[in-house]
Design an enzyme around this catalytic site. Structure first.
Site, PDB file in Angstrom:
ATOM      1  N   ASP A 157       1.058  -1.078  -0.151  1.00 10.00           N
ATOM      2  CA  ASP A 157       0.274  -0.014   0.255  1.00 10.00           C
ATOM      3  C   ASP A 157       0.653   1.223   0.187  1.00 10.00           C
ATOM      4  O   ASP A 157       1.580   1.372   0.855  1.00 10.00           O
ATOM      5  CB  ASP A 157      -0.991   0.033   1.447  1.00 10.00           C
ATOM      6  CG  ASP A 157      -1.805   0.756   1.125  1.00 10.00           C
ATOM      7  OD1 ASP A 157      -2.344   1.096  -0.126  1.00 10.00           O
ATOM      8  OD2 ASP A 157      -3.206   0.993   1.710  1.00 10.00           O
ATOM      9  N   GLU A 263      -3.592  -0.471  -8.740  1.00 12.31           N
ATOM     10  CA  GLU A 263      -3.973   1.102  -8.067  1.00 12.31           C
ATOM     11  C   GLU A 263      -3.379   2.048  -8.053  1.00 12.31           C
ATOM     12  O   GLU A 263      -1.972   2.216  -7.789  1.00 12.31           O
ATOM     13  CB  GLU A 263      -4.632   0.495  -6.637  1.00 12.31           C
ATOM     14  CG  GLU A 263      -5.235   1.527  -6.291  1.00 12.31           C
ATOM     15  CD  GLU A 263      -5.947   1.472  -4.703  1.00 12.31           C
ATOM     16  OE1 GLU A 263      -6.448   0.305  -4.966  1.00 12.31           O
ATOM     17  OE2 GLU A 263      -6.103   2.374  -4.097  1.00 12.31           O
TER      18      GLU A 263
END
Ligand code: ZN
Length: 481
Positions: A157, A263
């Site tokens: 992340d 992403e």
């Protein structure tokens, strides 16, 4: 080795068996077990030799190390993270402790949601002194403990550099969330037009020609026409970020050994992402042949850690609809970061995306752990609570929060029965939330905390089911069939 033979061997020991974990493959049976508060893997059969441990009573008892996690993932592939491509509703459950996953799995209930159970940022890894390997191993053992076989993802992340991407992918991450914020010229959003024009004129001719050719004097999908002034500002703010994203995407493509979900996050910027900005970013990726699995714009309103959404909900809904149209146009989903506890926007998010969305949560699971501590060990909670208040200025170096410690009821005036209530108060939540790294660094806290959590793991799972289950329920209410 059969399951019955294995159970017979286990019954002659003092080990507690996690019943849902017992499974067999390749003439090998394994289970997650516990002796006292220590969890172990019990293995017997042909593949036992691929695990490191000690022989006892015909079983091999193996500590929960990263090496044994790898052996487990090889034996039972469902314990290994995998890409979530093709799954509509995906949800990230950051677990900073390596203890929360069974609660996360149970919180999903029967909903058709693909969970990203291993999700940590570099900031979280640094603050907890864990590696991506540790995070994935913890998820794998927990998935095994629960007998959960529907698959899960592992998200590196907010990665910012190729080195971080390489580290995440080599460790087994199946998703990369690329954070371009350091390549986005955030201050330029507020520059006067002359400042923008000066910067723009200094750009290479080819860059300007490209953007002007694609975006000027066009009726663009969703957003309509862009003025020259608007376009110049967007180019100055975003073009380096876009280049970085394309560059990192190509790098992922080059080094990946398994499918990886990409992403793009532009949420950690100073200003909200306008539809025109989102469109240009999406379109540039599209023209480079890149379809991310999801994009996280900076939505309007405040998405602070661990507390409810703050802002104009009508404005949020209006913007969100347009961002969704852009996402639909390019074929990716929207991703909602800091999605913990934003109950006020979940109905809109579920309805507008038709359940085709990614939602990330993290810190709220740590707060639920602290709720367990408040109930099970009031003295430890009191000490940790005071420590968090005292060290809040230090913790604010890592996280932006706006609540005020003056709004936290003085703990010396409250009795033990009140303590879990702190986990319902925004100022206390944020103060305890951002202190996790500092607290876990304190030996007095670390050891006592993990002992409490080990002794009360079912309480922790129940708390997570209640709290994250509420997230899931509201998000899916209109899309579940
Ligand atoms: Zn984010």
């Amino acid at each position: 080795m059969t399951i019955d033979q294995f159970r017979a061997l286990l019954s002659n020991t003092d080990l507690f068996v996690y019943e849902r974990s017992v499974d067999e493959a390749e003439n090998t049976v394994a289970a997650l077990v516990r002796r006292g508060l220590e969890k172990l893997l019990a293995v017997a059969g042909e593949r036992a030799e691929t695990f490191a441990g000690t022989e006892e009573n015909g079983l091999k008892l193996c500590p929960l190390t990263n090496e044994n996690a790898k052996a487990l993932m090889a034996l039972f592939p469902y314990t290994k993270p995998a890409s979530h491509k093709g799954h509509q509703f995906t949800m990230g459950f950051g677990d900073r402790l390596g203890l929360a996953t069974p609660g996360h799995i149970r919180a999903l209930g029967d909903h058709d949601i693909y969970p990203v159970l291993a999700q940590q940022s570099i900031r979280e890894l640094n603050l907890t002194h864990r590696t991506f390997g540790d995070v994935i191993s913890a998820a794998a053992f927990n998935v095994f403990q629960e007998g959960y076989k529907k698959g899960y993802g592992a998200d590196g992340d907010h990665l910012k550099t190729k080195d971080e991407i390489q580290y995440a992918l080599e460790s087994g991450c199946t998703m990369v969330t690329l954070d371009c914020s350091e390549h986005i010229h955030q201050q330029a959003v507020t520059f006067p037009q002359e400042g923008i024009d000066a910067l723009y004129t200094a750009l290479p001719e080819a860059v300007r020609a490209h953007y002007e050719g694609v975006y000027l004097d066009k009726d663009l999908p969703v957003i309509g026409a862009l003025s020259a002034e608007e376009l110049r500002r967007i180019v100055i703010v975003f073009h380096e970020g876009i280049e970085h994203a394309v560059d990192c995407y190509r790098y992922i493509d080059e080094i990946k050994t398994v499918p990886v979900d990409f992403e793009l996050s532009i949420d950690e910027t100073l200003t909200i992402t306008t539809p025109a900005e989102h469109f240009v970013v999406g379109n540039e990726l599209h023209d480079a042949g890149i379809t991310p699995i999801s994009v996280a714009p900076h939505f309007s309103g405040a998405f602070e850690k661990g507390i409810e959404y703050a802002g104009d909900l009508n404005a949020f809904a209006r913007d969100f609809v347009v961002h969704q149209q852009i996402a639909d146009h390019f074929g990716y989903k929207l991703s909602l970061h800091s999605g913990s506890d934003k109950f006020a926007v979940f109905s809109t998010v579920g309805r507008v995306t038709k359940g085709h969305v990614h939602v990330k949560t993290a810190g709220t699971s740590w707060l639920e752990a602290m709720r367990v501590v408040a109930e099970a060990d009031p003295d430890l909670y009191r000490k940790a609570h005071k420590f968090a208040i005292e060290h809040r200025p230090e913790a604010e170096r890592y996280y932006h929060v706006s609540t005020n410690v003056a709004d936290i009821p003085n703990i010396d005036l409250e009795n033990d029965a009140y303590l879990p209530e702190y986990m319902n108060l925004p100022a206390a939540r944020q103060t305890v939330h951002i202190a996790y790294g500092l607290l876990l660094d304190e030996a007095w806290f670390h050891d006592a905390f993990f002992a409490v959590m080990a002794a009360h793991e079912e309480d922790y799972y129940a708390a997570l089911v209640k709290h994250l289950g509420k997230h899931v329920r509201i998000l899916t209410a209109e899309t579940d069939v």
